[in-house]
Enzyme design. Structure first.
Site, PDB file in Angstrom:
ATOM      1  N   HIS A  52       0.823  -1.299  -0.013  1.00  0.00           N
ATOM      2  CA  HIS A  52      -0.063  -0.014   0.078  1.00  0.00           C
ATOM      3  C   HIS A  52       1.191   1.117  -0.159  1.00  0.00           C
ATOM      4  O   HIS A  52       1.852   1.317   0.545  1.00  0.00           O
ATOM      5  CB  HIS A  52      -0.888   0.002   1.257  1.00  0.00           C
ATOM      6  CG  HIS A  52      -1.900  -0.919   1.331  1.00  0.00           C
ATOM      7  ND1 HIS A  52      -3.091  -0.800   1.996  1.00  0.00           N
ATOM      8  CD2 HIS A  52      -2.144  -1.991   0.443  1.00  0.00           C
ATOM      9  CE1 HIS A  52      -3.786  -1.936   1.836  1.00  0.00           C
ATOM     10  NE2 HIS A  52      -3.171  -2.617   0.874  1.00  0.00           N
ATOM     11  N   GLU A  54       0.902   3.998   1.717  1.00  0.00           N
ATOM     12  CA  GLU A  54       1.340   4.200   3.116  1.00  0.00           C
ATOM     13  C   GLU A  54       2.568   3.401   3.417  1.00  0.00           C
ATOM     14  O   GLU A  54       3.606   3.955   4.261  1.00  0.00           O
ATOM     15  CB  GLU A  54       0.134   4.291   4.205  1.00  0.00           C
ATOM     16  CG  GLU A  54      -0.843   5.004   3.887  1.00  0.00           C
ATOM     17  CD  GLU A  54      -2.036   4.150   3.051  1.00  0.00           C
ATOM     18  OE1 GLU A  54      -1.647   3.529   2.145  1.00  0.00           O
ATOM     19  OE2 GLU A  54      -3.038   4.232   3.682  1.00  0.00           O
ATOM     20  N   CYS A  82      -6.129   1.792   5.697  1.00  0.00           N
ATOM     21  CA  CYS A  82      -6.669   0.621   6.234  1.00  0.00           C
ATOM     22  C   CYS A  82      -6.016   0.135   7.675  1.00  0.00           C
ATOM     23  O   CYS A  82      -5.163   0.842   8.298  1.00  0.00           O
ATOM     24  CB  CYS A  82      -6.662  -0.509   5.471  1.00  0.00           C
ATOM     25  SG  CYS A  82      -4.902  -0.911   5.151  1.00  0.00           S
ATOM     26  N   CYS A  85      -2.213  -0.217   7.328  1.00  0.00           N
ATOM     27  CA  CYS A  85      -1.531   0.860   7.340  1.00  0.00           C
ATOM     28  C   CYS A  85      -1.604   1.760   8.558  1.00  0.00           C
ATOM     29  O   CYS A  85      -0.541   2.365   8.884  1.00  0.00           O
ATOM     30  CB  CYS A  85      -2.046   1.792   6.068  1.00  0.00           C
ATOM     31  SG  CYS A  85      -1.760   0.802   4.442  1.00  0.00           S
TER      32      CYS A  85
END
Length: 154
Positions: A52, A54, A82, A85
């Site tokens: 992801h 992040e 999410c 993260c």
């Protein structure tokens, strides 16, 4: 303290993702008013669920600073993080999170659950969402609309 120019940089990262057929999410890590790392999603390109924006940006920031402890850093991201993260942010000890669009389906910073609730873990992160939310949400909506037109099941 929130600075719109960094959210706009995150949006540019997200736009680059869409061009690479990645879900358009962008993240920027700032320390002392300067960008130290940024990334977009790399899940499809790396065939890796943990890539992801992040997590990649936090990894790059740790590499640049030579320390996983990112105290004094802020993160700007186009979509509410999410659970994975949000956990990575707590573990990285960032000071603040500023995000764009809320994520009612899997947002872990207040929408679905709130893993960044004050006092929940050993480190608190200042959280502020809804920054340039319409622009951030439109990037995602346009991406998924195009995917559906292509017949991709989502």
């Amino acid at each position: 303290m929130y600075d719109e120019k960094f959210m706009k940089m995150a949006i540019e990262e997200a736009r680059r993702c869409a061009l690479e057929d990645e879900v358009p999410v962008g993240a920027v890590v700032v320390k002392g008013g300067e960008v130290i790392a940024s990334s977009g999603n790399f899940k499809e390109r790396e065939n890796n669920a943990v890539c992801h924006a992040e997590v990649v940006a936090l990894s790059r920031a740790a590499k640049k600073t030579g320390n996983w402890w990112l105290e004094g850093c802020e993160m700007y991201v186009t979509l509410e993080p999410c659970a994975m993260c949000a956990g990575a942010m707590v573990n990285s000890r960032i000071d603040a999170l500023y995000f764009g669009a809320f994520d009612d389906k899997s947002g872990a910073c207040g929408s679905k659950v709130n893993l960044l609730e004050k006092g929940l873990f050993n480190h608190d992160i200042e959280v502020s969402g809804g920054h340039l939310a319409e622009e951030c949400a439109a990037l995602l909506a346009d991406f998924f609309k195009a995917k559906r037109k292509q017949g991709v099941k989502l």
